[in-house]
Every structure is written in C-alpha cells, then in structure tokens.
Design an enzyme around this catalytic site. Structure first.
Site, PDB file in Angstrom:
ATOM      1  N   PRO A 163      41.944  38.474  38.016  1.00 41.33           N
ATOM      2  CA  PRO A 163      40.681  37.719  38.090  1.00 41.33           C
ATOM      3  C   PRO A 163      40.544  36.532  37.123  1.00 41.33           C
ATOM      4  O   PRO A 163      39.472  36.858  36.192  1.00 41.33           O
ATOM      5  CB  PRO A 163      39.529  38.930  37.880  1.00 41.33           C
ATOM      6  CG  PRO A 163      40.524  39.814  37.066  1.00 41.33           C
ATOM      7  CD  PRO A 163      41.964  39.662  37.391  1.00 41.33           C
ATOM      8  N   CYS A 164      41.036  35.490  37.275  1.00 43.81           N
ATOM      9  CA  CYS A 164      40.727  34.384  36.323  1.00 43.81           C
ATOM     10  C   CYS A 164      39.261  33.689  36.781  1.00 43.81           C
ATOM     11  O   CYS A 164      38.741  33.071  35.724  1.00 43.81           O
ATOM     12  CB  CYS A 164      41.682  33.511  36.477  1.00 43.81           C
ATOM     13  SG  CYS A 164      41.812  32.892  38.185  1.00 43.81           S
ATOM     14  N   HIS A 165      38.643  34.345  37.791  1.00 43.40           N
ATOM     15  CA  HIS A 165      37.224  33.774  37.836  1.00 43.40           C
ATOM     16  C   HIS A 165      36.218  34.490  36.739  1.00 43.40           C
ATOM     17  O   HIS A 165      35.117  34.013  36.574  1.00 43.40           O
ATOM     18  CB  HIS A 165      36.564  34.171  39.285  1.00 43.40           C
ATOM     19  CG  HIS A 165      36.724  35.651  39.601  1.00 43.40           C
ATOM     20  ND1 HIS A 165      37.787  36.137  39.964  1.00 43.40           N
ATOM     21  CD2 HIS A 165      35.605  36.683  39.309  1.00 43.40           C
ATOM     22  CE1 HIS A 165      37.523  37.451  40.241  1.00 43.40           C
ATOM     23  NE2 HIS A 165      36.306  37.743  39.739  1.00 43.40           N
TER      24      HIS A 165
END
Length: 198
Positions: A163-165
């Site tokens: 989850p780079c978001h």
C-alpha cells in the site's frame, strides 16, 4: 483482428482457456495476466509461478506494462484469467471493505536495493493510517532519503497490495501516485470509511 463468421465467441473463449491451461501444465506460461474492474479503474494483474508480480493502473498503459514484463521477466506472457482468481477475489474483498490485508504469494523480482527496502515496509503502515515519506525513509534505514522513498512508491510494482497509497507528505497532503491523484484519494477514503465503520 480478423473475424471468422463461422467461429462462435464462446468457442474462441474456450479455446483460449484451453491454451492457457495447457501452457501452464507444460511449464510454458511464465507470466499469466488478467484485468479487473475496480473503483480506481481497470487494473492489470500479472503473476508468475512464484506469485503476484505486477499490478498496474489503466493510466500506466497496460500494453506497455505487458511489454515490460515480457522483456524483464519472460516473453512467455499469456492472458490466463483463471490463474489470478485468488488475486481478483482478494482485491474485490478489499474494495468492498471486507479485507484489510492481503494473503497472496508475491514475486518481488522487479524490486531491487533501497526501493525494495521501502516497498517491503509498506505493509507496516496499518490499514486506515498513513505515514510520511520521511517516516518511511527512517523505516527503510536511510532517514535522509525522502526523495528516494517517493521514487520507490512511484515505481512500486504492486500498488494496492503493497500500500504505497498510505504514504503521504509531511503536511498530510496526499502527494503523487502512479494511479493518479484521484485513485490515491479513493483508496485513502475507502480505508478511512471502512476503518470508522469497523
């Protein structure tokens, strides 16, 4: 594409499924892929025998992603949707708020060096929470490498799943995202709404 009037679309689909199954059984399918619709647009999913190797947004040009996979992983790439049913199911559960973590085998061969260090720490950010680029640099062992964290997130081959978001600017603003600003906000909003409801 040439159309043959005597060939039924269902027959073509069946033939394609048979081809994919035989290629997999004979060890000739190195990268299987499919697309799925999602709240952040159409996602391309690709896997190897090791695990999920790529998730790509529509804005990343799926044809270009497949070409890159053919040159960096293997030229034996074939659309084989059934090979990614588990991935599609877990993504659907995530997007409908029934899943907060992924339990998928991952193939991390597209990650190297510091980028790999950063991406491997992304799951440390809890669902519904965020961390700054500076915090991620510290987690990855290089506190001053804030810009490099941004690059690692932008080049993350497995967005959503890793989850780079959840990585944002120090002032709390979202920052850039490979899937586009709207996709990042959609994911953050989804996790906030589900987290509040839980």
């Amino acid at each position: 594409m040439t159309r043959f009037p005597d060939v039924d679309e269902d027959d073509l689909a069946r033939l394609h499924r048979d081809l994919a199954a035989r290629a997999a059984a004979d060890g000739l399918l190195d990268v299987a892929y499919r697309t799925v619709d999602s709240p952040v647009g159409t996602l391309l999913l690709a896997r190897t025998s090791v695990g999920l190797v790529r998730v790509a947004f529509g804005v990343q040009d799926h044809d270009a992603v497949l070409t890159a996979l053919a040159s960096t992983v293997s030229p034996r790439v074939l659309e084989a949707p059934e090979q990614l049913d588990d991935v599609a199911r877990e993504l659907d559960e995530y997007f409908t708020g029934r899943r907060t973590t992924f339990d998928l085998p991952l193939d991390l061969q597209l990650l190297r060096g510091f980028r790999r260090d950063v991406v491997l720490h992304l799951p440390d950010i809890a669902y519904g929470h965020t961390a700054s680029y500076a915090e991620m640099a510290g987690l990855a062992g290089s506190p001053r490498a804030v810009r490099a964290v941004g690059t690692a997130c932008a080049l993350n081959p497995l967005p959503v799943v890793l989850p780079c978001h959840r990585v944002v600017r120090s002032d709390g603003s979202p920052g850039q995202y490979a899937g586009g600003a709207a996709a990042k906000l959609t994911l953050l909003d989804l996790e906030t709404r589900v987290g509040v409801a839980a």
